[in-house]
Design a protein around this motif. Sequence first.
Motif, mmCIF file in Angstrom:
data_model
loop_
_atom_site.group_PDB
_atom_site.id
_atom_site.type_symbol
_atom_site.label_atom_id
_atom_site.label_comp_id
_atom_site.label_asym_id
_atom_site.label_seq_id
_atom_site.Cartn_x
_atom_site.Cartn_y
_atom_site.Cartn_z
ATOM 1 N N LEU A 80 1.495 0.202 2.716
ATOM 2 C CA LEU A 80 1.229 -0.469 3.982
ATOM 3 C C LEU A 80 0.388 -1.731 3.766
ATOM 4 N N ALA A 81 -0.529 -1.675 2.814
ATOM 5 C CA ALA A 81 -1.356 -2.852 2.511
ATOM 6 C C ALA A 81 -0.490 -4.003 1.983
ATOM 7 N N LYS A 82 0.456 -3.688 1.100
ATOM 8 C CA LYS A 82 1.344 -4.733 0.577
ATOM 9 C C LYS A 82 2.255 -5.276 1.681
ATOM 10 N N LEU A 83 2.691 -4.382 2.551
ATOM 11 C CA LEU A 83 3.564 -4.800 3.646
ATOM 12 C C LEU A 83 2.833 -5.736 4.603
ATOM 13 N N TYR A 84 1.599 -5.368 4.965
ATOM 14 C CA TYR A 84 0.827 -6.234 5.858
ATOM 15 C C TYR A 84 0.491 -7.563 5.182
ATOM 16 N N LYS A 85 0.228 -7.547 3.892
ATOM 17 C CA LYS A 85 -0.025 -8.800 3.176
ATOM 18 C C LYS A 85 1.212 -9.693 3.237
ATOM 19 N N TYR A 86 2.396 -9.091 3.064
ATOM 20 C CA TYR A 86 3.653 -9.842 3.156
ATOM 21 C C TYR A 86 3.782 -10.499 4.536
ATOM 22 N N PHE A 140 1.290 -11.099 6.792
ATOM 23 C CA PHE A 140 0.218 -12.042 7.060
ATOM 24 C C PHE A 140 0.349 -13.332 6.255
ATOM 25 N N THR A 141 0.979 -13.277 5.077
ATOM 26 C CA THR A 141 1.184 -14.527 4.343
ATOM 27 C C THR A 141 2.158 -15.437 5.082
ATOM 28 N N CYS A 151 3.954 -21.075 0.673
ATOM 29 C CA CYS A 151 5.221 -20.556 0.141
ATOM 30 C C CYS A 151 4.963 -19.702 -1.091
ATOM 31 N N SER A 152 4.073 -20.150 -1.929
ATOM 32 C CA SER A 152 3.733 -19.403 -3.138
ATOM 33 C C SER A 152 3.117 -18.044 -2.792
ATOM 34 N N ASP A 153 2.263 -18.021 -1.773
ATOM 35 C CA ASP A 153 1.669 -16.753 -1.329
ATOM 36 C C ASP A 153 2.744 -15.783 -0.844
ATOM 37 N N ARG A 154 3.746 -16.324 -0.133
ATOM 38 C CA ARG A 154 4.831 -15.465 0.382
ATOM 39 C C ARG A 154 5.654 -14.884 -0.758
ATOM 40 N N VAL A 155 5.927 -15.698 -1.781
ATOM 41 C CA VAL A 155 6.678 -15.196 -2.935
ATOM 42 C C VAL A 155 5.870 -14.123 -3.658
ATOM 43 N N ASP A 156 4.577 -14.366 -3.862
ATOM 44 C CA ASP A 156 3.726 -13.382 -4.529
ATOM 45 C C ASP A 156 3.681 -12.070 -3.746
ATOM 46 N N ALA A 157 3.572 -12.157 -2.426
ATOM 47 C CA ALA A 157 3.515 -10.943 -1.600
ATOM 48 C C ALA A 157 4.840 -10.192 -1.628
ATOM 49 N N ALA A 158 5.955 -10.908 -1.584
ATOM 50 C CA ALA A 158 7.268 -10.251 -1.645
ATOM 51 C C ALA A 158 7.476 -9.628 -3.027
ATOM 52 N N TRP A 159 7.041 -10.315 -4.067
ATOM 53 C CA TRP A 159 7.149 -9.793 -5.429
ATOM 54 C C TRP A 159 6.363 -8.487 -5.538
ATOM 55 N N ALA A 160 5.125 -8.501 -5.045
ATOM 56 C CA ALA A 160 4.275 -7.306 -5.104
ATOM 57 C C ALA A 160 4.869 -6.160 -4.291
ATOM 58 N N LEU A 161 5.514 -6.498 -3.196
ATOM 59 C CA LEU A 161 6.123 -5.480 -2.342
ATOM 60 C C LEU A 161 7.247 -4.736 -3.068
ATOM 61 N N LEU A 189 13.760 -11.896 0.873
ATOM 62 C CA LEU A 189 12.593 -11.562 1.687
ATOM 63 C C LEU A 189 11.801 -12.811 2.070
ATOM 64 N N CYS A 190 11.853 -13.829 1.229
ATOM 65 C CA CYS A 190 11.124 -15.066 1.516
ATOM 66 C C CYS A 190 11.902 -16.026 2.413
#
Length: 196
Positions: free
Chosen positions: A109-115, A117-118, A124-134, A154-155
């Motif tokens: 859920l933490a990774k999902l919310y980060k995705y 919120f980014t 754009c880089s934050d969104r890619v990092d969050a989707a990658w982590a997800l 996802l991005c």
Amino acid sequence: VQFASHMDVVSEKISSLLANVPPESLREVRDFFDPAEANADEIAKLKESELKLQDKHFEAATLRFRLLLAKAATMHAKASWKILTTVSDADVDRAAVKGEAVPPQAVSLAKLYKYIFTHASGTCSDRVDAAWALLDRDEDGLLDESEMHEVAFLCLSPVQAALKALFGEALEVSSVRTPLPELGSAPTTEPPKGWG
């Protein structure tokens, strides 16, 4: 079912925030000017007061787009449940080689919310990092080719959906078919609105 209800709650919260930023702020969008895209002669002709970079309408339009982007990311994550919970064959193979347990078929859920919120406030880089982590369920930093394609999806999908919504709203409040006041008189009939 619990995941879907979480996403519905987030979507409702974002919708309530969108209600506080009316789409009428988009009416002024065509009047914004980006000096980075103009040549020196065009900039020299303008007065400083005509550069509307810190305009309240610009800020409201930007906020509205960010909220539309976060809502689109929420709905895309909800629609991508199967993708988010399917462990890749590469993850299973890596776990077997290391003698570890297969990563769980769960979504953090933490990774999902980060995705989400980014999309509201990140780059754009934050969104890619969050989707990658997800999608990196075993948290080893590695994804296989199909998972990388999913990261791109996802991005890009939320951006596409948010831009479509933003342009639809902008056309509703200020049709591009309506002439600018200095280019001619107002039309005698109401111009058609929307995409079609």
